[in-house]
Design a protein around this motif. Sequence first.
Motif, PDB file in Angstrom:
ATOM      1  N   VAL A 201      -5.632   0.299  -8.622  1.00  0.00           N
ATOM      2  CA  VAL A 201      -5.561  -0.349  -7.300  1.00  0.00           C
ATOM      3  C   VAL A 201      -6.333  -1.664  -7.278  1.00  0.00           C
ATOM      4  O   VAL A 201      -7.294  -1.849  -8.021  1.00  0.00           O
ATOM      5  CB  VAL A 201      -6.069   0.601  -6.205  1.00  0.00           C
ATOM      6  CG1 VAL A 201      -5.284   1.909  -6.241  1.00  0.00           C
ATOM      7  CG2 VAL A 201      -7.562   0.867  -6.338  1.00  0.00           C
TER       8      VAL A 201
ATOM      9  N   GLN B 269      -0.646  12.913  -2.240  1.00  0.00           N
ATOM     10  CA  GLN B 269      -1.508  11.848  -1.732  1.00  0.00           C
ATOM     11  C   GLN B 269      -2.980  12.012  -2.089  1.00  0.00           C
ATOM     12  O   GLN B 269      -3.835  11.406  -1.447  1.00  0.00           O
ATOM     13  CB  GLN B 269      -1.313  11.675  -0.208  1.00  0.00           C
ATOM     14  CG  GLN B 269       0.150  11.447   0.139  1.00  0.00           C
ATOM     15  CD  GLN B 269       0.373  11.008   1.573  1.00  0.00           C
ATOM     16  OE1 GLN B 269      -0.542  11.007   2.382  1.00  0.00           O
ATOM     17  NE2 GLN B 269       1.602  10.613   1.890  1.00  0.00           N
TER      18      GLN B 269
ATOM     19  N   LYS C 295      -5.725   8.291   4.237  1.00  0.00           N
ATOM     20  CA  LYS C 295      -6.450   9.495   3.810  1.00  0.00           C
ATOM     21  C   LYS C 295      -7.592   9.144   2.860  1.00  0.00           C
ATOM     22  O   LYS C 295      -8.710   9.653   2.988  1.00  0.00           O
ATOM     23  CB  LYS C 295      -5.455  10.427   3.117  1.00  0.00           C
ATOM     24  CG  LYS C 295      -5.991  11.745   2.631  1.00  0.00           C
ATOM     25  CD  LYS C 295      -4.807  12.606   2.148  1.00  0.00           C
ATOM     26  CE  LYS C 295      -5.239  13.904   1.521  1.00  0.00           C
ATOM     27  NZ  LYS C 295      -5.898  13.755   0.224  1.00  0.00           N
TER      28      LYS C 295
ATOM     29  N   ALA D  72      -8.738   3.148  -2.911  1.00  0.00           N
ATOM     30  CA  ALA D  72      -7.691   3.084  -1.886  1.00  0.00           C
ATOM     31  C   ALA D  72      -6.452   2.404  -2.470  1.00  0.00           C
ATOM     32  O   ALA D  72      -6.550   1.344  -3.098  1.00  0.00           O
ATOM     33  CB  ALA D  72      -8.198   2.325  -0.664  1.00  0.00           C
ATOM     34  N   PRO D  73      -5.285   3.022  -2.312  1.00  0.00           N
ATOM     35  CA  PRO D  73      -4.078   2.501  -2.970  1.00  0.00           C
ATOM     36  C   PRO D  73      -3.476   1.264  -2.283  1.00  0.00           C
ATOM     37  O   PRO D  73      -2.529   1.353  -1.515  1.00  0.00           O
ATOM     38  CB  PRO D  73      -3.120   3.695  -2.948  1.00  0.00           C
ATOM     39  CG  PRO D  73      -3.561   4.517  -1.786  1.00  0.00           C
ATOM     40  CD  PRO D  73      -5.042   4.312  -1.635  1.00  0.00           C
TER      41      PRO D  73
ATOM     42  N   HIS E 241       0.835  -1.202   0.000  1.00  0.00           N
ATOM     43  CA  HIS E 241       0.000   0.000   0.000  1.00  0.00           C
ATOM     44  C   HIS E 241       0.869   1.251   0.000  1.00  0.00           C
ATOM     45  O   HIS E 241       2.091   1.165   0.023  1.00  0.00           O
ATOM     46  CB  HIS E 241      -0.953   0.001   1.194  1.00  0.00           C
ATOM     47  CG  HIS E 241      -0.310   0.340   2.510  1.00  0.00           C
ATOM     48  ND1 HIS E 241      -0.720   1.389   3.294  1.00  0.00           N
ATOM     49  CD2 HIS E 241       0.712  -0.225   3.181  1.00  0.00           C
ATOM     50  CE1 HIS E 241       0.012   1.443   4.387  1.00  0.00           C
ATOM     51  NE2 HIS E 241       0.887   0.481   4.352  1.00  0.00           N
ATOM     52  N   TYR E 242       0.201   2.391  -0.080  1.00  0.00           N
ATOM     53  CA  TYR E 242       0.864   3.695  -0.121  1.00  0.00           C
ATOM     54  C   TYR E 242       0.599   4.346   1.232  1.00  0.00           C
ATOM     55  O   TYR E 242      -0.451   4.960   1.425  1.00  0.00           O
ATOM     56  CB  TYR E 242       0.263   4.501  -1.271  1.00  0.00           C
ATOM     57  CG  TYR E 242       0.789   5.896  -1.537  1.00  0.00           C
ATOM     58  CD1 TYR E 242       1.681   6.540  -0.663  1.00  0.00           C
ATOM     59  CD2 TYR E 242       0.392   6.583  -2.669  1.00  0.00           C
ATOM     60  CE1 TYR E 242       2.145   7.817  -0.930  1.00  0.00           C
ATOM     61  CE2 TYR E 242       0.851   7.871  -2.947  1.00  0.00           C
ATOM     62  CZ  TYR E 242       1.726   8.487  -2.068  1.00  0.00           C
ATOM     63  OH  TYR E 242       2.177   9.754  -2.330  1.00  0.00           O
ATOM     64  N   PRO E 243       1.535   4.202   2.171  1.00  0.00           N
ATOM     65  CA  PRO E 243       1.301   4.713   3.526  1.00  0.00           C
ATOM     66  C   PRO E 243       0.969   6.203   3.489  1.00  0.00           C
ATOM     67  O   PRO E 243       1.595   6.968   2.764  1.00  0.00           O
ATOM     68  CB  PRO E 243       2.633   4.452   4.235  1.00  0.00           C
ATOM     69  CG  PRO E 243       3.266   3.344   3.467  1.00  0.00           C
ATOM     70  CD  PRO E 243       2.853   3.566   2.036  1.00  0.00           C
ATOM     71  N   GLY E 244      -0.005   6.596   4.248  1.00  0.00           N
ATOM     72  CA  GLY E 244      -0.425   7.995   4.255  1.00  0.00           C
ATOM     73  C   GLY E 244      -1.605   8.210   3.324  1.00  0.00           C
ATOM     74  O   GLY E 244      -2.699   8.542   3.758  1.00  0.00           O
ATOM     75  N   MET E 245      -1.390   7.949   2.030  1.00  0.00           N
ATOM     76  CA  MET E 245      -2.500   8.134   1.089  1.00  0.00           C
ATOM     77  C   MET E 245      -3.598   7.109   1.341  1.00  0.00           C
ATOM     78  O   MET E 245      -4.781   7.399   1.175  1.00  0.00           O
ATOM     79  CB  MET E 245      -2.018   8.027  -0.354  1.00  0.00           C
ATOM     80  CG  MET E 245      -3.156   8.263  -1.352  1.00  0.00           C
ATOM     81  SD  MET E 245      -2.618   8.332  -3.058  1.00  0.00           S
ATOM     82  CE  MET E 245      -4.224   8.347  -3.892  1.00  0.00           C
TER      83      MET E 245
END
Lengths: 151, 84
Positions: free
Chosen positions: B81, B60, A59, A120-121, A52-56
């Motif tokens: 995704v 982001q 959010k 969600a990434p 995953h993309y931590p932070g994004m």
Amino acid sequence: MTVRVQMEDFDISREIAQLRRDNPRIGAIASFIGVVRDLNDGDSVAEMTLEHYPGMTEKSVEDIITEARGRWQVMDALAIHRVGTLKPLDQIVLVVVTSAHRGDAFAACEFIMDYLKTRAPFWKKEQTQKGPRWVDARAADDAAAERWQVK
Amino acid sequence: MITVLYFARLREAFGKASEQLALPAGTATLEAVRAMLAARGGAWAHELAAGRSFRAAVNQSVAGADTPVRDGDEVAFFPPVTGG
């Protein structure tokens, strides 16, 4: 609201107890658990790794829940998504929505899952008998999210 | 300078998870960053070709070709995704 990305497994009973604690106005709790299957696109899956993309990630899931709260009467919502290496039978994702009535709870829970899958990434990489492969995004998931768009 | 992050298939194809880059001259948009990276050729040209299936974010938030990119921003490129 609560959004967590974690390696560890989760316990739905404990999470629901926490979410509804001391709130007698809640009349409905809807939940969804996604689990790892042993078969995808015709190939057996030994295990998968979720990146995953931590932070994004946090959010984007928070934004999705905020949008759900604008559409339905939601008291609270929880989303937990696991990352790391998972095997068939493992739990991947949990969404819980509390509301006064079931209609709002069901709809908001499904909306959050549909949007989580397309916005969600997170990315899945499967280990199959043919070797490792990144899972392709599904048109069916896009269609599921799009049906919530205001016409 | 901007920070550029790559995830999943793109991270593997590029052989790196992140890098610091000087912004292209002129009015910088996400498209300008994409074009600058694609000009490296090889996997960069292939994965970031216009019309190829990838997504991008600036600070982001999901972003499009016209999204402005400013000094200090965090830009990310990644495949569609597949969570949940």
